[in-house]
Design a protein around this motif. Structure first.
Motif, short mmCIF file in Angstrom:
data_model
loop_
_atom_site.label_atom_id
_atom_site.label_comp_id
_atom_site.label_asym_id
_atom_site.label_seq_id
_atom_site.Cartn_x
_atom_site.Cartn_y
_atom_site.Cartn_z
N MET A 1 25.31 0.76 -7.08
CA MET A 1 25.24 1.94 -6.17
C MET A 1 23.73 1.95 -5.86
N LEU A 2 22.69 1.75 -5.28
CA LEU A 2 21.56 2.25 -4.65
C LEU A 2 20.99 3.09 -4.31
N GLN A 3 19.75 3.57 -5.47
CA GLN A 3 18.84 4.89 -5.17
C GLN A 3 17.04 4.25 -4.03
N LEU A 4 17.20 5.00 -3.53
CA LEU A 4 16.05 4.63 -2.37
C LEU A 4 14.74 5.34 -3.15
N ILE A 5 13.28 4.17 -3.05
CA ILE A 5 12.39 4.85 -4.11
C ILE A 5 11.40 5.45 -3.06
N PHE A 6 11.11 5.89 -2.59
CA PHE A 6 9.80 6.50 -1.93
C PHE A 6 7.97 6.31 -2.49
N SER A 7 7.27 5.75 -2.06
CA SER A 7 5.99 5.48 -2.72
C SER A 7 4.91 6.53 -1.83
N VAL A 8 4.21 7.53 -2.44
CA VAL A 8 3.45 8.20 -1.04
C VAL A 8 1.60 8.89 -1.55
N CYS A 9 1.35 9.01 -0.78
CA CYS A 9 -0.43 8.80 -0.23
C CYS A 9 -0.63 10.54 -0.17
N SER A 10 -1.11 11.27 -0.54
CA SER A 10 -1.92 12.05 0.38
C SER A 10 -2.94 11.93 1.57
N ILE A 11 -2.82 12.76 2.51
CA ILE A 11 -3.94 12.42 2.81
C ILE A 11 -5.38 13.53 2.79
N GLU A 13 -5.85 14.59 -0.32
CA GLU A 13 -6.17 14.78 -1.80
C GLU A 13 -6.95 13.30 -1.87
N GLY A 14 -7.46 12.66 -1.06
CA GLY A 14 -8.43 10.80 -1.29
C GLY A 14 -7.07 9.98 -1.49
N ALA A 15 -7.33 8.90 -2.59
CA ALA A 15 -6.14 8.29 -3.27
C ALA A 15 -4.56 8.89 -4.04
N GLY A 16 -4.57 10.34 -4.64
CA GLY A 16 -3.70 10.86 -4.35
C GLY A 16 -1.95 10.55 -4.00
N CYS A 17 -1.87 9.31 -5.38
CA CYS A 17 -0.18 8.48 -4.51
C CYS A 17 0.77 8.67 -6.22
N ARG A 18 1.39 8.91 -5.37
CA ARG A 18 3.14 9.21 -6.71
C ARG A 18 3.95 8.46 -5.80
N ASP A 19 5.16 8.71 -6.91
CA ASP A 19 6.73 7.76 -6.47
C ASP A 19 7.52 9.45 -6.58
N LEU A 20 8.57 9.83 -5.50
CA LEU A 20 9.11 10.66 -5.58
C LEU A 20 10.03 10.05 -6.46
N PRO A 21 10.87 11.63 -6.30
CA PRO A 21 12.09 11.22 -7.31
C PRO A 21 13.37 10.28 -6.06
N PRO A 22 14.39 9.55 -7.15
CA PRO A 22 14.99 8.61 -6.13
C PRO A 22 15.82 9.23 -5.18
N VAL A 23 16.57 8.89 -4.30
CA VAL A 23 17.14 9.67 -3.49
C VAL A 23 18.72 8.61 -3.54
#
Length: 68
Positions: A1-11, A13-23
């Motif tokens: 089984m696979l999970q989809l992982i997104f890494s996102v950044c805020s426009i 909050e500057g360089a505020g990036c994080r990984d979202l919980p797996p889909v």
């Protein structure tokens, strides 16, 4: 089984990036199907969160992403 992982950044909050919980994806999803799902799920997420952008989408086996 696979999970989809997104890494996102805020426009905002500057360089505020994080990984979202797996889909979680359905059982027996292929890598090609996961790649297609990343486009659809990513578009939905960005539409709901206009102050963010996706920097990376990754398809990984379930259980290999640390839950935070």
């Amino acid at each position: 089984m696979l999970q989809l992982i997104f890494s996102v950044c805020s426009i905002v909050e500057g360089a505020g990036c994080r990984d979202l919980p797996p889909v979680p994806l359905r059982e027996n999803t292929t890598l090609m199907e996961c790649a297609m799902a990343s486009q659809i799920e990513g578009a939905k997420w960005v539409a709901a969160h206009p102050n963010y952008y996706i920097t990376r989408a990754a398809c990984r086996p379930a259980g290999q992403f640390a839950k935070i």
